[in-house]
Scaffold this motif. Sequence first.
Motif, PDB file in Angstrom:
ATOM      1  N   GLU A  55      40.044  42.076  43.163  1.00 25.44           N
ATOM      2  CA  GLU A  55      38.979  41.306  42.521  1.00 25.44           C
ATOM      3  C   GLU A  55      39.397  40.768  41.145  1.00 25.44           C
ATOM      4  OE1 GLU A  55      35.676  39.275  42.916  1.00 25.44           O
ATOM      5  OE2 GLU A  55      36.384  40.679  44.421  1.00 25.44           O
ATOM      6  N   SER A  56      40.259  41.489  40.444  1.00 22.84           N
ATOM      7  CA  SER A  56      40.704  41.004  39.128  1.00 22.84           C
ATOM      8  C   SER A  56      41.530  39.723  39.271  1.00 22.84           C
ATOM      9  CB  SER A  56      41.495  42.078  38.383  1.00 22.84           C
ATOM     10  OG  SER A  56      42.714  42.350  39.030  1.00 22.84           O
ATOM     11  N   SER A  57      42.229  39.580  40.382  1.00 26.02           N
ATOM     12  CA  SER A  57      42.976  38.347  40.634  1.00 26.02           C
ATOM     13  C   SER A  57      42.029  37.168  40.794  1.00 26.02           C
ATOM     14  CB  SER A  57      43.823  38.480  41.897  1.00 26.02           C
ATOM     15  OG  SER A  57      44.769  39.507  41.768  1.00 26.02           O
ATOM     16  N   THR A  58      40.917  37.403  41.488  1.00 22.05           N
ATOM     17  CA  THR A  58      39.910  36.359  41.664  1.00 22.05           C
ATOM     18  C   THR A  58      39.334  35.954  40.319  1.00 22.05           C
ATOM     19  OG1 THR A  58      39.352  37.294  43.816  1.00 22.05           O
ATOM     20  CG2 THR A  58      37.780  35.753  42.867  1.00 22.05           C
ATOM     21  N   GLU A  59      39.027  36.924  39.490  1.00 25.50           N
ATOM     22  CA  GLU A  59      38.475  36.636  38.159  1.00 25.50           C
ATOM     23  C   GLU A  59      39.462  35.841  37.309  1.00 25.50           C
ATOM     24  OE1 GLU A  59      37.235  40.354  36.468  1.00 25.50           O
ATOM     25  OE2 GLU A  59      35.874  40.753  38.138  1.00 25.50           O
ATOM     26  N   THR A  60      40.747  36.167  37.407  1.00 19.42           N
ATOM     27  CA  THR A  60      41.773  35.444  36.664  1.00 19.42           C
ATOM     28  C   THR A  60      41.827  33.982  37.092  1.00 19.42           C
ATOM     29  OG1 THR A  60      43.100  37.450  36.446  1.00 19.42           O
ATOM     30  CG2 THR A  60      44.238  35.354  36.125  1.00 19.42           C
ATOM     31  N   ILE A  61      41.798  33.747  38.397  1.00 17.73           N
ATOM     32  CA  ILE A  61      41.833  32.379  38.913  1.00 17.73           C
ATOM     33  C   ILE A  61      40.618  31.598  38.426  1.00 17.73           C
ATOM     34  CG2 ILE A  61      41.657  30.965  40.998  1.00 17.73           C
ATOM     35  CD1 ILE A  61      43.257  33.169  42.441  1.00 17.73           C
ATOM     36  N   ILE A  62      39.443  32.209  38.506  1.00 21.65           N
ATOM     37  CA  ILE A  62      38.212  31.532  38.095  1.00 21.65           C
ATOM     38  C   ILE A  62      38.253  31.185  36.609  1.00 21.65           C
ATOM     39  CG2 ILE A  62      35.724  31.888  37.753  1.00 21.65           C
ATOM     40  CD1 ILE A  62      35.750  33.367  40.474  1.00 21.65           C
ATOM     41  N   LYS A  63      38.721  32.108  35.785  1.00 14.53           N
ATOM     42  CA  LYS A  63      38.824  31.830  34.347  1.00 14.53           C
ATOM     43  C   LYS A  63      39.768  30.667  34.070  1.00 14.53           C
ATOM     44  CE  LYS A  63      37.697  36.472  32.776  1.00 14.53           C
ATOM     45  NZ  LYS A  63      38.212  37.699  32.163  1.00 14.53           N
ATOM     46  N   GLN A  64      40.883  30.619  34.792  1.00 14.73           N
ATOM     47  CA  GLN A  64      41.838  29.527  34.606  1.00 14.73           C
ATOM     48  C   GLN A  64      41.251  28.190  35.062  1.00 14.73           C
ATOM     49  OE1 GLN A  64      44.999  29.519  33.177  1.00 14.73           O
ATOM     50  NE2 GLN A  64      44.244  31.479  32.442  1.00 14.73           N
ATOM     51  N   LEU A  65      40.538  28.196  36.180  1.00 18.64           N
ATOM     52  CA  LEU A  65      39.927  26.961  36.671  1.00 18.64           C
ATOM     53  C   LEU A  65      38.846  26.459  35.712  1.00 18.64           C
ATOM     54  CD1 LEU A  65      39.629  27.740  40.485  1.00 18.64           C
ATOM     55  CD2 LEU A  65      41.163  26.088  39.398  1.00 18.64           C
ATOM     56  N   GLU A  66      38.095  27.388  35.111  1.00 15.38           N
ATOM     57  CA  GLU A  66      37.061  26.996  34.162  1.00 15.38           C
ATOM     58  C   GLU A  66      37.654  26.322  32.924  1.00 15.38           C
ATOM     59  OE1 GLU A  66      33.537  30.253  35.072  1.00 15.38           O
ATOM     60  OE2 GLU A  66      35.120  30.778  33.652  1.00 15.38           O
ATOM     61  N   CYS A  67      38.880  26.645  32.594  1.00 12.57           N
ATOM     62  CA  CYS A  67      39.530  26.052  31.418  1.00 12.57           C
ATOM     63  C   CYS A  67      40.068  24.647  31.682  1.00 12.57           C
ATOM     64  CB  CYS A  67      40.691  26.939  30.962  1.00 12.57           C
ATOM     65  SG  CYS A  67      40.151  28.519  30.283  1.00 12.57           S
ATOM     66  N   MET A  68      40.146  24.267  32.962  1.00  9.01           N
ATOM     67  CA  MET A  68      40.694  22.951  33.300  1.00  9.01           C
ATOM     68  C   MET A  68      39.702  21.861  32.928  1.00  9.01           C
ATOM     69  SD  MET A  68      43.669  23.444  34.664  1.00  9.01           S
ATOM     70  CE  MET A  68      44.003  21.910  35.477  1.00  9.01           C
ATOM     71  N   PRO A  69      40.133  20.858  32.180  1.00  7.85           N
ATOM     72  CA  PRO A  69      39.219  19.762  31.844  1.00  7.85           C
ATOM     73  C   PRO A  69      38.809  18.982  33.088  1.00  7.85           C
ATOM     74  CG  PRO A  69      41.445  19.317  31.039  1.00  7.85           C
ATOM     75  CD  PRO A  69      41.462  20.685  31.624  1.00  7.85           C
TER      76      PRO A  69
END
Length: 75
Positions: A55-69
């Motif tokens: 689940e921490s991998s999923t959270e990492t991906i989501i955080k990175q996607l949220e940072c994408m303009p």
Amino acid sequence: MKRTIKSQVLDRAGTLNRLTSIFVRRQYNIVSLSATPTETEGITNITFIVDVSDESSTETIIKQLECMPGTWLSA
């Protein structure tokens, strides 16, 4: 485990490349990818099905996607 991540993005050249590079850098396997236009011109829905280890991998991906303009995650 497989996780589904849905997003809306601005339809610009290079957007898909920037999004998929997030997964490639972390060596996560994209099982399925779907891109469909929306009723709003210039906006595209992208759905990823990703094979992640925890689940921490999923959270990492989501955080990175949220940072994408120009990227909005859908519920």
